[in-house]
Motif scaffolding. Structure first.
Motif, PDB file in Angstrom:
ATOM      1  N   ASN A  10      16.334 -19.188  18.318  1.00  0.00           N
ATOM      2  CA  ASN A  10      15.855 -20.003  19.427  1.00  0.00           C
ATOM      3  C   ASN A  10      17.032 -20.710  20.069  1.00  0.00           C
ATOM      4  O   ASN A  10      17.675 -21.562  19.453  1.00  0.00           O
ATOM      5  CB  ASN A  10      14.840 -21.028  18.905  1.00  0.00           C
ATOM      6  N   ARG A  11      17.329 -20.360  21.324  1.00  0.00           N
ATOM      7  CA  ARG A  11      18.487 -20.961  21.975  1.00  0.00           C
ATOM      8  C   ARG A  11      18.206 -22.352  22.512  1.00  0.00           C
ATOM      9  O   ARG A  11      19.100 -23.034  22.979  1.00  0.00           O
ATOM     10  CB  ARG A  11      19.022 -20.055  23.070  1.00  0.00           C
ATOM     11  N   PHE A  12      16.956 -22.797  22.449  1.00  0.00           N
ATOM     12  CA  PHE A  12      16.597 -24.136  22.912  1.00  0.00           C
ATOM     13  C   PHE A  12      16.462 -25.127  21.763  1.00  0.00           C
ATOM     14  O   PHE A  12      16.113 -26.276  21.961  1.00  0.00           O
ATOM     15  CB  PHE A  12      15.294 -24.100  23.708  1.00  0.00           C
ATOM     16  N   ARG A  13      16.734 -24.673  20.536  1.00  0.00           N
ATOM     17  CA  ARG A  13      16.601 -25.534  19.365  1.00  0.00           C
ATOM     18  C   ARG A  13      17.571 -26.709  19.458  1.00  0.00           C
ATOM     19  O   ARG A  13      18.732 -26.547  19.809  1.00  0.00           O
ATOM     20  CB  ARG A  13      16.898 -24.721  18.106  1.00  0.00           C
ATOM     21  N   GLU A  14      17.078 -27.878  19.125  1.00  0.00           N
ATOM     22  CA  GLU A  14      17.912 -29.069  19.106  1.00  0.00           C
ATOM     23  C   GLU A  14      18.148 -29.461  17.654  1.00  0.00           C
ATOM     24  O   GLU A  14      17.191 -29.635  16.898  1.00  0.00           O
ATOM     25  CB  GLU A  14      17.253 -30.207  19.882  1.00  0.00           C
ATOM     26  N   GLU A  15      19.408 -29.580  17.282  1.00  0.00           N
ATOM     27  CA  GLU A  15      19.760 -29.906  15.906  1.00  0.00           C
ATOM     28  C   GLU A  15      19.456 -31.374  15.606  1.00  0.00           C
ATOM     29  O   GLU A  15      19.800 -32.256  16.381  1.00  0.00           O
ATOM     30  CB  GLU A  15      21.248 -29.652  15.670  1.00  0.00           C
TER      31      GLU A  15
ATOM     32  N   ALA B 150      24.393 -32.855  16.761  1.00  0.00           N
ATOM     33  CA  ALA B 150      23.062 -33.382  16.466  1.00  0.00           C
ATOM     34  C   ALA B 150      22.560 -34.234  17.623  1.00  0.00           C
ATOM     35  O   ALA B 150      23.326 -34.971  18.244  1.00  0.00           O
ATOM     36  CB  ALA B 150      23.096 -34.205  15.185  1.00  0.00           C
ATOM     37  N   VAL B 151      21.256 -34.101  17.932  1.00  0.00           N
ATOM     38  CA  VAL B 151      20.660 -34.883  19.014  1.00  0.00           C
ATOM     39  C   VAL B 151      19.541 -35.790  18.517  1.00  0.00           C
ATOM     40  O   VAL B 151      19.040 -36.611  19.276  1.00  0.00           O
ATOM     41  CB  VAL B 151      20.123 -33.973  20.143  1.00  0.00           C
ATOM     42  N   ALA B 152      19.127 -35.638  17.256  1.00  0.00           N
ATOM     43  CA  ALA B 152      18.061 -36.457  16.691  1.00  0.00           C
ATOM     44  C   ALA B 152      18.442 -36.881  15.273  1.00  0.00           C
ATOM     45  O   ALA B 152      19.179 -36.183  14.581  1.00  0.00           O
ATOM     46  CB  ALA B 152      16.750 -35.676  16.669  1.00  0.00           C
ATOM     47  N   LEU B 153      17.925 -38.042  14.864  1.00  0.00           N
ATOM     48  CA  LEU B 153      18.215 -38.579  13.532  1.00  0.00           C
ATOM     49  C   LEU B 153      16.923 -38.690  12.746  1.00  0.00           C
ATOM     50  O   LEU B 153      15.927 -39.208  13.245  1.00  0.00           O
ATOM     51  CB  LEU B 153      18.878 -39.955  13.654  1.00  0.00           C
ATOM     52  N   ARG B 154      16.937 -38.184  11.516  1.00  0.00           N
ATOM     53  CA  ARG B 154      15.782 -38.261  10.623  1.00  0.00           C
ATOM     54  C   ARG B 154      16.198 -39.019   9.368  1.00  0.00           C
ATOM     55  O   ARG B 154      17.211 -38.704   8.759  1.00  0.00           O
ATOM     56  CB  ARG B 154      15.303 -36.860  10.237  1.00  0.00           C
ATOM     57  N   ILE B 155      15.411 -40.006   8.988  1.00  0.00           N
ATOM     58  CA  ILE B 155      15.685 -40.801   7.796  1.00  0.00           C
ATOM     59  C   ILE B 155      14.691 -40.389   6.717  1.00  0.00           C
ATOM     60  O   ILE B 155      13.472 -40.418   6.940  1.00  0.00           O
ATOM     61  CB  ILE B 155      15.548 -42.325   8.079  1.00  0.00           C
ATOM     62  N   LEU B 156      15.221 -40.005   5.556  1.00  0.00           N
ATOM     63  CA  LEU B 156      14.386 -39.570   4.431  1.00  0.00           C
ATOM     64  C   LEU B 156      14.480 -40.591   3.307  1.00  0.00           C
ATOM     65  O   LEU B 156      15.429 -41.367   3.232  1.00  0.00           O
ATOM     66  CB  LEU B 156      14.842 -38.181   3.961  1.00  0.00           C
TER      67      LEU B 156
END
Length: 147
Positions: free
Chosen positions: A70-75, A107-113
């Protein structure tokens, strides 16, 4: 006065047409520039695209491509609560993690686990936070903001 019928191409700009099959002296006689034998010398010769003279064509030697990219995937970058405790910042967001060298620049988004423990109060700005991570940060006196 220049007349239309006097106009000629510049010297060396035109070449004489190849006259094939007009004898040995013409330079294009005998085999008429087709070589000595084989399929290319025969009349009616034409090859399909990719034909390599009977050798296995390169497009059949290559492995087939499988899957989909997917070329539109955002990391997005994921980080655990335990790693947040090691940082020396008051406000944790994607930009501060990238500046500290913890997150990749793409990276364009941050996820906290929620793996690990945290003791100091910090403010976290993330696009996703797991319920256990939110609970641990707020229990330590910190704040959580979704962006």
């Amino acid at each position: 006065m220049l007349k239309l019928e006097d106009i000629r191409p510049a010297e060396g700009a035109t070449h004489a047409k190849k006259r094939k099959g007009r004898g040995i002296a013409s330079g294009h006689g005998k085999t008429s520039c087709r070589g000595n034998n084989g399929e290319g010398q025969r009349s009616g010769n034409s090859h399909k695209r990719g034909f390599e003279g009977g050798q296995m064509p390169s497009y059949r030697q290559m492995p087939k491509l499988k899957g989909f990219k997917n070329r539109f995937r955002e990391e997005s970058f994921a980080i655990n609560v335990a790693r947040l405790a090691e940082l020396d910042v008051e406000v944790v967001d994607l930009a501060s993690l990238q500046q500290a060298g913890k997150a990749h620049s793409s990276a364009v988004a941050l996820r906290i686990l929620g793996n690990g423990e945290i003791a100091k109060a910090i403010t976290v700005k993330a696009s996703y936070i797991s319920p256990s991570a939110k609970e641990k940060i707020e229990a330590a006196g910190g704040k959580v903001e979704l962006v």
